[in-house]
Write a protein that holds these residues in place. Structure first.
Motif, PDB file in Angstrom:
ATOM      1  N   THR A  73       6.905 142.281 -33.397  1.00 49.44           N
ATOM      2  CA  THR A  73       7.504 140.999 -33.055  1.00 49.44           C
ATOM      3  C   THR A  73       7.975 140.316 -34.335  1.00 49.44           C
ATOM      4  O   THR A  73       7.842 140.864 -35.430  1.00 49.44           O
ATOM      5  CB  THR A  73       6.498 140.110 -32.298  1.00 49.44           C
ATOM      6  N   THR A  74       8.532 139.133 -34.186  1.00 47.62           N
ATOM      7  CA  THR A  74       8.967 138.354 -35.338  1.00 47.62           C
ATOM      8  C   THR A  74       8.145 137.084 -35.423  1.00 47.62           C
ATOM      9  O   THR A  74       7.410 136.730 -34.480  1.00 47.62           O
ATOM     10  CB  THR A  74      10.453 137.970 -35.208  1.00 47.62           C
ATOM     11  N   ARG A  75       8.268 136.403 -36.531  1.00 48.90           N
ATOM     12  CA  ARG A  75       7.548 135.142 -36.718  1.00 48.90           C
ATOM     13  C   ARG A  75       7.919 134.150 -35.619  1.00 48.90           C
ATOM     14  O   ARG A  75       7.066 133.455 -35.074  1.00 48.90           O
ATOM     15  CB  ARG A  75       7.891 134.569 -38.099  1.00 48.90           C
ATOM     16  N   GLU A  76       9.208 134.107 -35.285  1.00 50.67           N
ATOM     17  CA  GLU A  76       9.687 133.159 -34.290  1.00 50.67           C
ATOM     18  C   GLU A  76       9.179 133.491 -32.886  1.00 50.67           C
ATOM     19  O   GLU A  76       8.976 132.591 -32.063  1.00 50.67           O
ATOM     20  CB  GLU A  76      11.224 133.129 -34.272  1.00 50.67           C
ATOM     21  N   LEU A  77       8.971 134.776 -32.599  1.00 48.57           N
ATOM     22  CA  LEU A  77       8.564 135.191 -31.253  1.00 48.57           C
ATOM     23  C   LEU A  77       7.062 135.456 -31.136  1.00 48.57           C
ATOM     24  O   LEU A  77       6.597 135.892 -30.085  1.00 48.57           O
ATOM     25  CB  LEU A  77       9.332 136.455 -30.846  1.00 48.57           C
ATOM     26  N   LEU A  78       6.321 135.185 -32.197  1.00 47.44           N
ATOM     27  CA  LEU A  78       4.901 135.507 -32.191  1.00 47.44           C
ATOM     28  C   LEU A  78       4.140 134.784 -31.093  1.00 47.44           C
ATOM     29  O   LEU A  78       3.342 135.400 -30.374  1.00 47.44           O
ATOM     30  CB  LEU A  78       4.296 135.181 -33.563  1.00 47.44           C
ATOM     31  N   GLN A  79       4.376 133.497 -30.923  1.00 36.47           N
ATOM     32  CA  GLN A  79       3.677 132.733 -29.884  1.00 36.47           C
ATOM     33  C   GLN A  79       3.944 133.321 -28.506  1.00 36.47           C
ATOM     34  O   GLN A  79       3.019 133.531 -27.717  1.00 36.47           O
ATOM     35  CB  GLN A  79       4.104 131.267 -29.928  1.00 36.47           C
ATOM     36  N   ARG A  80       5.216 133.603 -28.206  1.00 33.94           N
ATOM     37  CA  ARG A  80       5.566 134.152 -26.893  1.00 33.94           C
ATOM     38  C   ARG A  80       4.931 135.523 -26.697  1.00 33.94           C
ATOM     39  O   ARG A  80       4.435 135.838 -25.608  1.00 33.94           O
ATOM     40  CB  ARG A  80       7.085 134.261 -26.749  1.00 33.94           C
ATOM     41  N   GLU A 104      -0.292 127.886 -39.906  1.00 40.31           N
ATOM     42  CA  GLU A 104       0.917 128.215 -40.661  1.00 40.31           C
ATOM     43  C   GLU A 104       2.013 128.789 -39.757  1.00 40.31           C
ATOM     44  O   GLU A 104       3.203 128.541 -39.977  1.00 40.31           O
ATOM     45  CB  GLU A 104       0.578 129.215 -41.762  1.00 40.31           C
ATOM     46  N   TYR A 105       1.603 129.549 -38.745  1.00 41.02           N
ATOM     47  CA  TYR A 105       2.580 130.131 -37.818  1.00 41.02           C
ATOM     48  C   TYR A 105       2.849 129.238 -36.612  1.00 41.02           C
ATOM     49  O   TYR A 105       3.616 129.617 -35.726  1.00 41.02           O
ATOM     50  CB  TYR A 105       2.103 131.506 -37.343  1.00 41.02           C
ATOM     51  N   GLY A 106       2.211 128.079 -36.575  1.00 39.40           N
ATOM     52  CA  GLY A 106       2.450 127.142 -35.480  1.00 39.40           C
ATOM     53  C   GLY A 106       1.924 127.626 -34.142  1.00 39.40           C
ATOM     54  O   GLY A 106       2.493 127.302 -33.093  1.00 39.40           O
ATOM     55  N   LEU A 107       0.836 128.392 -34.142  1.00 42.03           N
ATOM     56  CA  LEU A 107       0.291 128.952 -32.907  1.00 42.03           C
ATOM     57  C   LEU A 107      -0.645 127.947 -32.236  1.00 42.03           C
ATOM     58  O   LEU A 107      -1.424 127.265 -32.895  1.00 42.03           O
ATOM     59  CB  LEU A 107      -0.468 130.249 -33.202  1.00 42.03           C
ATOM     60  N   ALA A 108      -0.555 127.887 -30.924  1.00 43.63           N
ATOM     61  CA  ALA A 108      -1.405 126.972 -30.157  1.00 43.63           C
ATOM     62  C   ALA A 108      -1.795 127.622 -28.844  1.00 43.63           C
ATOM     63  O   ALA A 108      -0.933 128.162 -28.127  1.00 43.63           O
ATOM     64  CB  ALA A 108      -0.678 125.657 -29.898  1.00 43.63           C
ATOM     65  N   PHE A 109      -3.076 127.567 -28.521  1.00 41.93           N
ATOM     66  CA  PHE A 109      -3.587 128.129 -27.280  1.00 41.93           C
ATOM     67  C   PHE A 109      -4.470 127.071 -26.615  1.00 41.93           C
ATOM     68  O   PHE A 109      -5.616 126.850 -27.048  1.00 41.93           O
ATOM     69  CB  PHE A 109      -4.391 129.403 -27.558  1.00 41.93           C
ATOM     70  N   ARG A 226     -10.117 146.940 -24.705  1.00 41.38           N
ATOM     71  CA  ARG A 226      -8.712 147.142 -25.043  1.00 41.38           C
ATOM     72  C   ARG A 226      -8.406 146.461 -26.370  1.00 41.38           C
ATOM     73  O   ARG A 226      -8.843 145.334 -26.613  1.00 41.38           O
ATOM     74  CB  ARG A 226      -7.825 146.563 -23.922  1.00 41.38           C
ATOM     75  N   ALA A 227      -7.636 147.140 -27.206  1.00 40.21           N
ATOM     76  CA  ALA A 227      -7.233 146.570 -28.495  1.00 40.21           C
ATOM     77  C   ALA A 227      -5.711 146.643 -28.617  1.00 40.21           C
ATOM     78  O   ALA A 227      -5.091 147.643 -28.244  1.00 40.21           O
ATOM     79  CB  ALA A 227      -7.883 147.313 -29.649  1.00 40.21           C
ATOM     80  N   THR A 228      -5.136 145.576 -29.130  1.00 38.45           N
ATOM     81  CA  THR A 228      -3.690 145.515 -29.351  1.00 38.45           C
ATOM     82  C   THR A 228      -3.428 144.988 -30.741  1.00 38.45           C
ATOM     83  O   THR A 228      -4.035 144.006 -31.159  1.00 38.45           O
ATOM     84  CB  THR A 228      -3.003 144.577 -28.316  1.00 38.45           C
ATOM     85  N   TYR A 229      -2.537 145.660 -31.452  1.00 38.45           N
ATOM     86  CA  TYR A 229      -2.112 145.181 -32.755  1.00 38.45           C
ATOM     87  C   TYR A 229      -0.708 144.583 -32.606  1.00 38.45           C
ATOM     88  O   TYR A 229       0.206 145.244 -32.108  1.00 38.45           O
ATOM     89  CB  TYR A 229      -2.056 146.323 -33.774  1.00 38.45           C
ATOM     90  N   VAL A 230      -0.575 143.353 -33.039  1.00 37.99           N
ATOM     91  CA  VAL A 230       0.730 142.687 -33.021  1.00 37.99           C
ATOM     92  C   VAL A 230       1.238 142.649 -34.457  1.00 37.99           C
ATOM     93  O   VAL A 230       0.678 141.959 -35.319  1.00 37.99           O
ATOM     94  CB  VAL A 230       0.624 141.266 -32.441  1.00 37.99           C
ATOM     95  N   LEU A 231       2.290 143.408 -34.725  1.00 43.73           N
ATOM     96  CA  LEU A 231       2.812 143.573 -36.069  1.00 43.73           C
ATOM     97  C   LEU A 231       4.020 142.673 -36.273  1.00 43.73           C
ATOM     98  O   LEU A 231       5.027 142.788 -35.575  1.00 43.73           O
ATOM     99  CB  LEU A 231       3.200 145.038 -36.287  1.00 43.73           C
TER     100      LEU A 231
END
Length: 234
Positions: A73-80, A104-109, A226-231
């Motif tokens: 993914t990209t920085r902009e699409l990381l949240q989605r 820093e990445y503006g993530l919110a849950f 289950r494990a997922t890596y988001v690169l």
């Protein structure tokens, strides 16, 4: 105190005598000063020059064998991207580390639990046990083995990586290295520079796998199902 000193002196004398005997049997003088090889030289790189693109492809190939999903993914699409993964995991409670990169990445849950020192060890473990999905940032990742490396710190305890049913590790592309010796060299540089390092370093390669009984693979016995890596590639 005198007895302790004498015991220590006797041990050193015995050690020196033993080593001198070994050197004599080998027909050479004792080597007092030994030049240790650099950490990275302990396991030579047999691949030749590697680019970050090469490491990305190696990571994806290895993760296929360890039953781990890799999503770019990209920085902009990381949240989605993370929101979609949480939905695919069936929703439920989310727990994150207190890593400053979430801000820093503006993530919110919304309603997510956060591993925080102020909550105390018991409460943090209780939160991790109740969480369906954990989200963390990898301190680095090893392409050759499909491994994420994470420190245990006040804002990120070990239980966060092992108690939730689903595990998501966010990997920044520049943190991807070939193997464990590269990670060890990076930690060694930090230590030599006087920087703080976590109380323990965890090497995690995909979900929990065990084939101890009748050689049958069972997932989730002692860790996430289950494990997922988001690169983050851009």
């Amino acid at each position: 105190m005198t007895a302790t000193t004498n015991t220590s002196a006797n041990r050193n004398t015995n050690k020196e005598a033993f080593l001198n005997t070994i050197a004599s049997k080998l027909g050479r003088e004792r080597r007092i000063e030994v030049q240790r090889p650099a950490i990275r030289e302990l396991i030579p790189n047999s691949y030749g020059p590697l680019t970050q693109d090469d490491l990305v492809e190696m990571l994806k190939e290895q993760c296929f064998f360890i039953h781990t999903q890799v999503i770019e993914t990209t920085r902009e699409l990381l949240q989605r991207t993370l929101d979609d993964l949480l939905e695919a995991n069936g929703g439920g409670t989310v727990m994150t580390s207190g890593d400053p990169r979430f801000r820093e990445y503006g993530l919110a849950f919304p309603d997510a639990a956060v591993w925080e020192e102020a909550a105390g060890r018991a409460e943090n473990i209780r939160r991790a046990e109740s969480a369906n999905t954990a989200i963390v940032f990898a301190d680095c990742a090893l392409a050759e083995s499909g491994t994420v490396v994470v420190e245990s710190r006040p804002d990120q305890g070990r239980s966060l990586h092992f108690l939730p049913a689903h595990y998501i590790a966010v990997i920044e592309r520049e943190k991807l290295v070939l193997r464990s010796t590269d990670a060890a060299a990076a930690f060694n540089r930090r230590i030599q520079a006087g920087e703080p390092v976590g109380s323990s370093i965890n090497f995690i390669s995909g979900p929990s796998n065990s084939a101890d009984i009748e050689m049958k693979l069972v997932v989730g016995v002692h860790g996430p199902l289950r494990a997922t890596y988001v690169l983050i590639t851009g």
